[in-house]
Design an enzyme around this catalytic site. Structure first.
Site, PDB file in Angstrom:
ATOM      1  N   LYS A  12      45.423  60.039  48.962  1.00 16.72           N
ATOM      2  CA  LYS A  12      44.539  60.674  48.886  1.00 16.72           C
ATOM      3  C   LYS A  12      45.300  62.473  48.766  1.00 16.72           C
ATOM      4  CE  LYS A  12      40.735  59.862  51.675  1.00 16.72           C
ATOM      5  NZ  LYS A  12      40.874  58.336  51.632  1.00 16.72           N
TER       6      LYS A  12
ATOM      7  N   GLU B  66      45.070  66.840  57.417  1.00  9.62           N
ATOM      8  CA  GLU B  66      44.421  68.478  57.120  1.00  9.62           C
ATOM      9  C   GLU B  66      44.057  68.647  58.113  1.00  9.62           C
ATOM     10  OE1 GLU B  66      43.028  66.972  53.520  1.00  9.62           O
ATOM     11  OE2 GLU B  66      40.527  66.276  54.522  1.00  9.62           O
TER      12      GLU B  66
ATOM     13  N   HIS C  46      31.178  58.646  59.796  1.00 12.35           N
ATOM     14  CA  HIS C  46      31.945  59.125  58.554  1.00 12.35           C
ATOM     15  C   HIS C  46      31.279  57.827  57.317  1.00 12.35           C
ATOM     16  CE1 HIS C  46      34.577  61.235  60.640  1.00 12.35           C
ATOM     17  NE2 HIS C  46      35.544  60.265  61.047  1.00 12.35           N
TER      18      HIS C  46
ATOM     19  N   ARG D   4      33.961  55.829  40.994  1.00  8.16           N
ATOM     20  CA  ARG D   4      33.442  54.444  40.756  1.00  8.16           C
ATOM     21  C   ARG D   4      31.910  55.422  40.916  1.00  8.16           C
ATOM     22  NH1 ARG D   4      31.363  54.457  46.313  1.00  8.16           N
ATOM     23  NH2 ARG D   4      33.336  54.276  47.539  1.00  8.16           N
TER      24      ARG D   4
END
Length: 687
Positions: free
Chosen positions: A129, A213, A248, A306
């Site tokens: 990430k 973040e 999530h 993917r």
């Protein structure tokens, strides 16, 4: 809805045989598209999956290990040996397991086997990430403010969090699928949350690196489907809104995204294509953006290298079969369309059907699918599943039972169609999220799309989990089916399913040729049903539910199918009524009404494994990862005692009160059942 590859191209751009390195719904879905291209398929399976649907669908199957994924579906060498032994030319990894594993891709190439996915360099670039954010910034794709550096010390992360400003999101650098993520709202929470993310990331991805973040308080999750071939062509197939999530993980996905105008769509599409080009992408991929609902500004979040779980909604609105396209591109074909050839047709919504208990913090469940009756499929209703009636939802794998996808000309019609399909989805044997998903569809903030954001479920949770009132007619129909099922003489083709403990199974106190009455409790309502006889022959029933009386009730009930037709006065009502295998509960499905009533049963069955007042029980079946205390330790309320893994997620079991640990029943790596006593506590004055 759907499309595919024309037969002329099939002959050129098709593998003769592929191995599908996955299981369940994922593998079954890939195999169906391969079969449509006249491509033979090889299944791999663990010993637990020997009789699974994907094994039955495949042309060949190879067992590769015991149930735990690490010993079977993640065993690269075993999968490659299976491919070589069966003559498979290519391997489709599905999604999850090895689908984003660059090492596996390289091993396939070294063995002369095509990996149906992007090049390993693209996977490596986007798997991190932090690295992916740097690449996106260089490609002028907007990214969320954050820290993605190599210095992982608590001091550096604490300082960066202050600079960014709380709330922040901690993410595992190599994370995905909702794992390795925590929201932190103050510095006091940072150290504990950081330790939890690092532990979960290390066990799931073999890397404990994190990034932090800025956390947007009211964001939407919008992602773009991209596709690229080996000849430099890259397109996007429009967007999906995946904002309705819990933990999530997505619950509902739809395409196109509500409220998206053509200018906004073009901008995000161009950014997604730029992201794919920046890493020389090939095949199917998804560029995920987080959108600030205050001004519709968007930021790159991550790229999934993917096929996505929610890809069917894109297929439904574009008429493309993405798996067939994957096989074509992997075999060297040029994409059969350009960007201007693609258009959006109608609206599609996907609901993920899980074995889980929304009323108990969405804890995943396991068990046997005693009764499984999905809605009828058609061109506009699709059910992607890897299970059939009688199969088991296992502790070893994801608890998703199926994906239910619908298409309609517009969003309102798609919502209505999905609602009807959910009403027709009948499952008995374990709890599911179907009623919860139904309640989302009915919520005005979802129906008019004004409340779409990733915090939708927490925000409206009380509304979504509020119990629906049960009409007296539901109690009456359940009682009627119980009476008809208990007496073979009253129902066409019926045999008794209730057993000796049923109030219907005894004639004690009944007099021949006289009416007879029995009582049973359905939920918290007492129901009395009188069998009215004429000349000794049952004619009709009188059913009393609380203060409401239904007279001259007749009906037909088919025990085999569960179909009930009840006539109550001038009304004819239809329902599905299913009894659990043990005969201790009756489940009634009638439109959106979906209820389960306990029937009389021996008292000892009610003495469940609740444990003592001071015990902490496993909330679900799973594997013990850490035991944080030992006998004799003093603990305080909310102190973490045990960390366990279940359904690919990490769960921390905390003390419910102050006390002293008197016993610890399990050790790390032990497999435990639901309700197993993990730790026993005594009050300090009990020593």
């Amino acid at each position: 809805m759907g499309g595919g590859v024309d037969e002329a191209d099939m002959a050129i751009w098709t593998f003769k045989k592929i191995l599908v390195a996955n299981r369940g719904e994922i593998a079954a879905r890939v195999m169906r598209s391969a079969a449509a291209m006249n491509t033979a398929t090889v299944a791999v399976h663990s010993t637990a999956d020997a009789n699974s649907l994907h094994v039955k669908i495949a042309d060949e199957a190879v067992c590769i290990g015991p149930p735990p994924s690490a010993e079977s579906y993640l065993q690269m060498d075993a999968i490659l040996e299976a491919a070589k032994a069966t003559g498979a030319q290519a391997i489709h990894p599905g999604y999850g397991f090895l689908s984003e594993n660059a090492e596996f891709s390289r091993k396939c190439t070294a063995e002369g086997i095509t990996f149906i996915g992007p090049p390993p360099e693209a996977m490596i670039a986007m798997a991190s990430k932090s690295k992916s954010k740097e690449i996106m910034e260089a490609a002028n794709v907007p990214v969320v403010p954050g820290y993605y550096g190599d210095d992982q010390s608590l001091e550096r992360l604490t300082a960066e969090a202050k600079t960014i400003g709380y709330p922040i999101m901690i993410k595992a650098v190599m994370g995905g699928g909702g794992k390795g993520m925590r929201i932190v709202r103050s510095e006091a929470e940072l150290e504990r949350s950081l330790a939890s993310v690092k532990s979960e990331s290390l066990s799931s991805f073999g890397d404990d690196g994190v990034l932090i973040e800025k956390y947007l308080e009211v964001p939407r999750h919008i992602e773009l489907q991209v596709f690229a071939d080996t000849h430099g062509n890259v397109v996007h197939l429009f967007e999906r809104d995946c904002s309705v999530q819990r933990r999530h993980q997505k619950v509902l996905e739809e395409a196109p995204a509500p409220g998206m105008d053509e200018g906004w769509r073009a901008d995000m599409g161009a950014a997604a294509v730029a992201a794919a080009k920046a890493v020389n992408y090939v095949g199917a991929g998804t560029v995920e953006f987080i959108v600030d609902t205050t001004d519709n500004s968007y930021y790159f979040m991550e790229m999934n290298t993917r096929l996505q779980v929610e890809h069917p909604v894109t297929e439904m609105i574009t008429g493309q079969d993405l798996v067939q396209l994957q096989l074509q591109v992997a075999a060297g074909a040029t994409l059969p369309f350009e960007q201007d050839d693609l258009a959006i047709n109608g609206h599609a919504i996907e609901a993920r059907i899980y074995a889980e208990d929304p009323d108990n913090d969405f804890l995943p469940g396991t068990g046997t699918l005693e009764h499984l009756d999905p809605p009828p499929v058609s061109d506009s209703v699709r059910v992607d599943t890897g299970v059939v009636q009688g199969d088991e939802i296992s502790v070893f794998y994801d608890p998703m039972i199926a994906k239910l996808i619908v298409w309609a000309p517009d969003r309102a019609a798609a919502l209505a169609k999905l609602g009807h399909a959910l009403d027709d989805y009948h499952i008995v044997g374990l709890k599911t999220n179907i009623p919860f998903v139904r309640s989302i569809l009915d919520h005005p903030a979802f129906a008019d799309a004004t409340g779409l954001e990733t915090g939708f479920i927490p925000k409206y949770g009380d509304d979504l989990l509020a119990p629906r009132p049960i009409a007296p007619t539901a109690h009456a129909m359940a009682a009627l089916a119980s009476a008809l099922a208990a007496d073979p003489g009253l129902a066409h083709g019926a045999t008794s399913v209730l057993g000796a403990s049923s109030p219907w199974a005894t004639e004690a106190g009944f007099r021949p040729n006289h009416d007879r009455t029995a009582s049973l409790a359905l939920g918290d309502v007492d129901v009395h049903i009188t069998t009215n006889t004429v000349g000794g022959v049952p004619r009709h029933f009188t059913i009393t539910v609380g203060d409401e009386v239904f007279e001259n009730v007749t009906g037909e009930y088919d025990v085999e199918t569960g179909a009930l037709v009840a006539r109550m006065g001038n009304n004819t009502l239809k329902a599905k009524v299913v009894f659990e295998a043990a005969g201790t509960a009756v489940h009634l499905f009638s439109g959106p009404t979906r209820v389960a009533f306990d029937l009389p049963r021996p008292e000892f069955l009610d003495a469940t494994l609740a444990g003592s007042a001071g015990s902490l029980n496993a909330p679900m079946p799973g594997k013990i990862l850490q035991v944080l205390v030992k006998p004799g330790d003093a603990v305080v309320a909310d102190q973490p005692l045990v960390v366990m893994e279940a359904m690919k997620m990490e769960h921390t079991i905390c003390a419910t009160r102050d006390g002293v640990v008197s016993a610890v029943s399990f050790s790390p790596n032990d497999i435990v059942d639901k309700d197993a006593i993990l730790v026993e506590l005594e009050a300090e004055d009990e020593e």
